[in-house]
Design an enzyme around this catalytic site. Sequence first.
Site, PDB file in Angstrom:
ATOM      1  N   SER A 166      46.477  -4.680  74.790  1.00  0.00           N
ATOM      2  CA  SER A 166      45.641  -3.661  75.231  1.00  0.00           C
ATOM      3  C   SER A 166      44.156  -3.812  74.587  1.00  0.00           C
ATOM      4  O   SER A 166      43.466  -4.638  75.234  1.00  0.00           O
ATOM      5  CB  SER A 166      45.945  -2.287  74.552  1.00  0.00           C
ATOM      6  OG  SER A 166      45.094  -0.924  74.737  1.00  0.00           O
ATOM      7  N   THR A 167      43.525  -3.252  73.536  1.00  0.00           N
ATOM      8  CA  THR A 167      42.271  -3.412  73.302  1.00  0.00           C
ATOM      9  C   THR A 167      42.156  -4.778  72.695  1.00  0.00           C
ATOM     10  O   THR A 167      42.922  -5.409  71.903  1.00  0.00           O
ATOM     11  CB  THR A 167      41.920  -2.458  72.157  1.00  0.00           C
ATOM     12  OG1 THR A 167      42.173  -1.163  72.458  1.00  0.00           O
ATOM     13  CG2 THR A 167      40.369  -2.428  71.764  1.00  0.00           C
ATOM     14  N   HIS A 193      46.555  -2.846  79.305  1.00  0.00           N
ATOM     15  CA  HIS A 193      45.741  -1.189  79.456  1.00  0.00           C
ATOM     16  C   HIS A 193      44.267  -1.469  79.947  1.00  0.00           C
ATOM     17  O   HIS A 193      43.591  -2.110  79.016  1.00  0.00           O
ATOM     18  CB  HIS A 193      46.080  -0.406  78.051  1.00  0.00           C
ATOM     19  CG  HIS A 193      47.212  -0.278  77.577  1.00  0.00           C
ATOM     20  ND1 HIS A 193      47.550   0.193  76.246  1.00  0.00           N
ATOM     21  CD2 HIS A 193      48.459  -0.244  78.307  1.00  0.00           C
ATOM     22  CE1 HIS A 193      48.755   0.143  76.033  1.00  0.00           C
ATOM     23  NE2 HIS A 193      49.459  -0.081  76.963  1.00  0.00           N
ATOM     24  N   MET A 286      45.459  -1.199  70.741  1.00  0.00           N
ATOM     25  CA  MET A 286      45.826  -0.131  69.686  1.00  0.00           C
ATOM     26  C   MET A 286      46.815   0.829  69.943  1.00  0.00           C
ATOM     27  O   MET A 286      47.302   0.811  71.401  1.00  0.00           O
ATOM     28  CB  MET A 286      44.376   0.799  70.036  1.00  0.00           C
ATOM     29  CG  MET A 286      44.495   2.253  69.364  1.00  0.00           C
ATOM     30  SD  MET A 286      44.025   2.109  67.613  1.00  0.00           S
ATOM     31  CE  MET A 286      42.152   1.871  67.768  1.00  0.00           C
ATOM     32  N   ASP A 289      52.492   1.267  72.274  1.00  0.00           N
ATOM     33  CA  ASP A 289      53.181   0.834  73.392  1.00  0.00           C
ATOM     34  C   ASP A 289      53.721  -0.634  73.252  1.00  0.00           C
ATOM     35  O   ASP A 289      53.004  -1.376  72.797  1.00  0.00           O
ATOM     36  CB  ASP A 289      52.151   0.733  74.566  1.00  0.00           C
ATOM     37  CG  ASP A 289      52.628   0.495  75.818  1.00  0.00           C
ATOM     38  OD1 ASP A 289      53.982   0.972  75.866  1.00  0.00           O
ATOM     39  OD2 ASP A 289      52.231   0.331  76.798  1.00  0.00           O
TER      40      ASP A 289
END
Length: 344
Positions: A166-167, A193, A286, A289
């Site tokens: 993600s991030t 993401h 973050m 997930d």
Amino acid sequence: MSPPRIRTLVVDDSAFARKVLREVLASAPDIEVVGIARDGLEALERIAELNPDVVTLDLAMPHLDGTGVLQALPRAGGPRVVVVSTSDAESERAIEAMQAGAVELVHKPTALATQQLFEVAAELVRAVRTAYVARVIPADTASTWVPPARRPANASRVELVVLGTSTGGPQALTQVISALPADFPVPLAVALHIPPGYTEALAKRLDEASRVEVVEASNGLALLPGRVVIARSGLHLRVRQGPQGLVCALDASPMEKPHRPSVDVLFESAAQALGDRVLGVVLTGMGDDGLLGSRALVARGARVLTEAEESCVVYGMPRTVTEAGLSHAQVPLPQIVEAILRLI
């Protein structure tokens, strides 16, 4: 004593966009808008003057564009950057910015729908908060990494690698995928993401920079050795056994998942399709997930690697997997490919 607020600089060449972004951010109790800038050159002046924690950055600007601003910022000690982009016109430029160090990406409606800027308020505030806690990782981060044991000769052969992030994900994926050898012996499926409209550009840039093939997922696409498939943002990616082997399956359900694509959905489908013949990898990001998906993989006898805290932009997703006792090894990002190759 109240905690310090997140000092934020808004950079956009549209007066209306600057007004809306400033109002949206100022409405959050933990964010302080310390200034605005109308182009890239003014942005660099204001950054030097105000030393903000976070910069929201438009990409298409006169004099110096957003990519130029990013390239001029120091790798360490500078503000974290949230790109505010229109995916239809700027998707490749936005991905380039993410690969260059921006940590979050927010989709801005086109100029023909400027009133819709108010509709991205929650996403913009979330992105600024996430960027604030993100870390800029120096390229020469020291490591005491010990490589995981090689796969035992009698273990099931790995037929698929699944990866979630993600991030900080676009930067991490660039480093990992560009390091894969041309003869990488299994397919790699990725859930990232990112707002809808950007995964095709990401796949294209990664394909150009890599020795393996990188494509955006589509229904029925074969998962082949040496092929990296990036889940299409806005849809879940599942792995299915087809008559000729593994294929991609895309759909929007379950809708209640906070992210589409979901790392959990990808990992769980791989566990169901292949059991212990899967290797999971959880990189920077973050949230949590990937936790449920990693649990499903480990329950079927598969192994999961997690990125070590020292190299994560945000040590959220890998932390949850590691603290649940599901990580086979914690590996700094520069050594992830070596660790994968040891286990397949």
